[in-house]
Design an enzyme around this catalytic site. Sequence first.
Site, PDB file in Angstrom:
ATOM      1  N   ASP A 181     -17.337   1.245  -1.603  1.00 52.35           N
ATOM      2  CA  ASP A 181     -16.382   0.166  -1.345  1.00 52.35           C
ATOM      3  C   ASP A 181     -17.075  -0.928  -0.531  1.00 52.35           C
ATOM      4  OD1 ASP A 181     -14.359  -1.518  -0.603  1.00 52.35           O
ATOM      5  OD2 ASP A 181     -13.162  -0.017   0.457  1.00 52.35           O
ATOM      6  N   SER A 185       0.804  -1.231   0.000  1.00 48.91           N
ATOM      7  CA  SER A 185       0.000   0.000   0.000  1.00 48.91           C
ATOM      8  C   SER A 185       0.833   1.275   0.000  1.00 48.91           C
ATOM      9  CB  SER A 185      -0.940  -0.001   1.204  1.00 48.91           C
ATOM     10  OG  SER A 185      -1.904  -1.030   1.080  1.00 48.91           O
ATOM     11  N   ASP A 204     -10.610  -6.828  -0.484  1.00 46.74           N
ATOM     12  CA  ASP A 204     -10.050  -5.689   0.242  1.00 46.74           C
ATOM     13  C   ASP A 204      -9.488  -6.196   1.572  1.00 46.74           C
ATOM     14  OD1 ASP A 204     -10.037  -3.165   2.004  1.00 46.74           O
ATOM     15  OD2 ASP A 204     -10.645  -2.367   0.050  1.00 46.74           O
TER      16      ASP A 204
END
Length: 648
Positions: free
Chosen positions: A351, A327, A364
């Site tokens: 999301d 990330s 995710d």
Amino acid sequence: MVEVRDTERDLYQLRLRLAIAMGLVLICFGILVARFIYLQVYRYEDFHAQAEENRIALVPAPPARGLIFDRNGVLLAENVSAYTLEISPKRVARLDDTIAALSGIVEITARDRQRFRRLLEDSRSSDSVPLKVRLTDEEVARLAVNRFRFPGVEIRARLFRNYPLGETAAHVIGHIGRISPEDKRRLEEQELLSSYAGSTHIGKVGVEASYESELHGQVGAEEVEVSAGGRIVRTLSRKPPVPGSNLVLSIDIRLQKLAEELYGDRRGALVAIEPKTGDVLAMVSRPSFDPNLFVDGIDTQTWAALNEDPDKPLLNRPLRGAYPPGSTYKPFMALAALTSGTRTPQDTISDPGYFQLGNHRFRDSKPSGNGIVDLRKSIVVSSDTYYYKVAYDMGVDRIHDFMKQWGFGQLTGIDLEHESTGVLPSSQWKLKRFKQKWFPGETPSIGIGQGYNAFTMLQLAHATATLANDGIVMKPHVVQTIEDPVSHARQRTVPAESYRIPLKREYLDLVKGAMVDVNRFGTGRIAFANAEYVAAGKTGTAQVVGIKQGERYDAKRIAERHRDHSLFMAFAPVENPKIAVALIVENGGFGAQAAAPIARKLFDFHLLGKLPKDVREDLLPKLLDEAELRDVPESVEPEQVAEPEPKR
């Protein structure tokens, strides 16, 4: 009957014989005189030169190697004088017997013998080969008394390289070693072999290797008178050698040592850079090694232990270790999305905790999802779903072209050898590497720093420093200045910026602001709680092994070396960045748990002078007193090129 002698005839014969004998003598003397005149008059110059060559020898005088200091004047590589027991093989009839006899005078270990045999194989017949190095005063005295017994054996005073801080910054400083046949061939190809007459060592890795030409110096010569046995009688003339240049590194060795201590027994890599100059403040590779082991020739057992260690202490991880960035890639992906027009700051997505592409679901890290997410929030909460879709919409080639400007998958040009390029994937790269076309389903993982992405910590730190410096690219370097040994003039190695990445100020401010919020409200909030400065950062977690769809990651059920890597990138203070850092703790788990706390402690030390409570002051290299402190230059901001063209 009495014989009457002919006296006259006898006298005549006697006189004839005498005349012949005298003539022969005169002829012989004439020949000798003629030869004498020929040799002494007509051939005088030739034979005088040969006589002088037999009487006078030209002995090379190797130069003293340049010293290496950190940015604050702490000595990192020095020369120490010591005596060496050396043998000239061509002057020793029975080598084994000589070594056996010498071992009765001084201790000659099995390691000494192994090193001697190895060096003997690599040397020329005229070389003097060391049998035992760094003799004590007592050993020198005993050998000197018995010297007459051993023709071809000498006690020589030599300068030895010493690294007083041992393992600290070993991969940056590097080490020297004996000149090998491969080194000789390379020097001969470069027409530099004569410059190494009398020298026995050369830089092998690190700064010692990349700045070999500056550190080595210029060889001198001594004209000496020698006896018939080859022993030096006196010195007739001397051309002194010119010592090598001294190097002042950009490294802050106290910051370097602190970072190494904070890693403890964990494996990983860390690079800290001063954004405005490109000075590398720290470059950590854990575990490390002691460079002093290599100076006199490392023994086979120690070499095998280092080379076969599964933790790979000889690997320069920041320079050559390629890792998925996880990330920490997202701030750069956000800039790519904004600059390419793929996203605006106001665009939002819902999301749900996954991104669906055909029959495949990209999960995710937060299974329940993050709700409504805009670009700023996508960085703060580290939404994978947001960047799966951004990457898919942009396509791999547009991502490649934007990231190339930041140095991802490229050589940074740092002044160290053997830098790895890593992998910045593109459709052309895959076609060349695997002879396959790029599939759309491979793109989403690129957006969260996974997939084919593999970068060095140097590249990630370089990109972070460039972001902190508003897109102004400074070439990273570990040598700040080179000092001339004669004039003491200093020359900065990187005097100006390389290029600028065209970015809108509003986009930079948006991404930087989101990274500040990461350390205030997001995944970095615990590590940077109550910080006395404003720091921008981004945590990252990179998978080592894949997990089947539908399964959950559980570190306790996975072998330690298969657990996720912990990453973090940050810079501070945001308003005027003094330090940018990127680091990885191998198999350390989530970035906020293992990597971010290390960065916080380094920032506190570098910006505020605060030492962590669990690190003792005496573990850090001691700075010299003001009276002893060497006059090293302060950090000078390089000139910036006016309106440079952006790199294509």
